[in-house]
Design a protein around this motif. Structure first.
Motif, PDB file in Angstrom:
ATOM      1  N   LEU A 255       6.694   0.829  20.914  1.00  0.00           N
ATOM      2  CA  LEU A 255       5.905   1.502  19.894  1.00  0.00           C
ATOM      3  C   LEU A 255       7.072   0.603  18.356  1.00  0.00           C
ATOM      4  CD1 LEU A 255       3.512   2.837  17.588  1.00  0.00           C
ATOM      5  CD2 LEU A 255       5.704   4.787  18.082  1.00  0.00           C
ATOM      6  N   ASP A 256       8.285   0.286  19.096  1.00  0.00           N
ATOM      7  CA  ASP A 256       9.349  -0.257  18.319  1.00  0.00           C
ATOM      8  C   ASP A 256       8.708  -1.979  17.981  1.00  0.00           C
ATOM      9  OD1 ASP A 256      10.834   1.882  17.973  1.00  0.00           O
ATOM     10  OD2 ASP A 256      12.399   1.246  19.795  1.00  0.00           O
ATOM     11  N   ALA A 257       7.881  -2.180  18.981  1.00  0.00           N
ATOM     12  CA  ALA A 257       7.906  -3.499  19.379  1.00  0.00           C
ATOM     13  C   ALA A 257       7.144  -4.056  18.366  1.00  0.00           C
ATOM     14  CB  ALA A 257       7.336  -4.657  20.556  1.00  0.00           C
ATOM     15  N   LEU A 258       5.998  -3.033  18.225  1.00  0.00           N
ATOM     16  CA  LEU A 258       4.317  -3.499  17.462  1.00  0.00           C
ATOM     17  C   LEU A 258       4.862  -3.062  16.259  1.00  0.00           C
ATOM     18  CD1 LEU A 258       2.157  -1.676  16.456  1.00  0.00           C
ATOM     19  CD2 LEU A 258       2.451  -0.442  19.164  1.00  0.00           C
ATOM     20  N   LEU A 259       5.311  -2.303  16.265  1.00  0.00           N
ATOM     21  CA  LEU A 259       6.467  -2.155  14.105  1.00  0.00           C
ATOM     22  C   LEU A 259       7.048  -3.319  13.881  1.00  0.00           C
ATOM     23  CD1 LEU A 259       7.014   1.566  14.087  1.00  0.00           C
ATOM     24  CD2 LEU A 259       5.063   1.069  13.514  1.00  0.00           C
ATOM     25  N   ALA A 260       7.483  -3.855  15.331  1.00  0.00           N
ATOM     26  CA  ALA A 260       7.918  -5.263  14.621  1.00  0.00           C
ATOM     27  C   ALA A 260       7.633  -6.370  13.788  1.00  0.00           C
ATOM     28  CB  ALA A 260       9.476  -5.263  14.875  1.00  0.00           C
ATOM     29  N   ASN A 261       5.948  -6.553  14.491  1.00  0.00           N
ATOM     30  CA  ASN A 261       5.585  -7.625  15.344  1.00  0.00           C
ATOM     31  C   ASN A 261       4.243  -6.720  15.735  1.00  0.00           C
ATOM     32  OD1 ASN A 261       3.292  -9.667  15.532  1.00  0.00           O
ATOM     33  ND2 ASN A 261       5.779 -11.304  16.430  1.00  0.00           N
ATOM     34  N   PRO A 262       2.886  -6.821  14.966  1.00  0.00           N
ATOM     35  CA  PRO A 262       2.219  -6.097  15.041  1.00  0.00           C
ATOM     36  C   PRO A 262       1.356  -7.431  16.532  1.00  0.00           C
ATOM     37  CG  PRO A 262       1.533  -6.417  13.490  1.00  0.00           C
ATOM     38  CD  PRO A 262       3.611  -6.839  13.829  1.00  0.00           C
TER      39      PRO A 262
END
Length: 162
Positions: free
Chosen positions: A63-70
């Motif tokens: 979730l952290d990764a996709l919020l930073a770069n979807p």
């Protein structure tokens, strides 16, 4: 924007690419992770209406990764038969590129988890709906809008088809 496949003879037709997504049960989601490292995680999924849906917890690396770069890619392996005497593998796979979003609307989230659950437990509607109700508040659903996808198979399989 997306690269053309180098070995075009091995490109699966769109219908077969979609069939791979529909019949398989897991794949690997790749995201931009911490400190520029790729983050790839195996996941269950459902392909529906030109999108992929995944479930996850409401916090964590994914979730952290996709919020930073979807932006993400998702790979599904349909076939992986090693043929030692030919020094090759007869393979078939699909790679999807797209953008992820968290489903915030409760109706969208509910529809997505019900479709996902039905894929994995088609004959147990009552049980899966009870499980969804029990876990719904802590559940996060992700939607991947497909921007580009390709299916590819070993040249030996292409030749077998004629």
């Amino acid at each position: 924007m997306f690269r053309e496949m180098r070995r075009k003879k091995q490109l699966l037709p769109l219908e077969e690419t979609i069939a791979v997504l529909d019949r398989r049960t897991s794949g690997v989601l790749a995201l931009s992770g911490d400190d520029g490292y790729p983050y790839a995680v195996p996941l269950s999924y459902i392909h529906c209406d030109g999108r992929l849906y995944f479930h996850c917890a409401k916090s964590g690396h994914k979730l952290d990764a996709l919020l930073a770069n979807p932006k993400a890619s998702f790979c599904v392996i349909d076939l992986d038969d090693v043929v030692p005497e030919e020094y090759t593998t007869y393979f078939r796979s699909v790679i999807v590129f797209g953008t992820l979003r968290v489903l915030e609307d409760e109706g969208e989230k509910r529809r997505a988890i019900e479709k996902l659950a039905a894929k994995y437990s088609p004959d147990h509607e009552e049980g899966r709906l009870k499980e969804i109700d029990r876990e719904f508040k802590v559940l996060c659903m992700l939607e991947m809008s497909i921007e580009h996808m390709t299916g590819k198979e070993a040249i030996e399989l292409v030749k077998q088809r004629g």
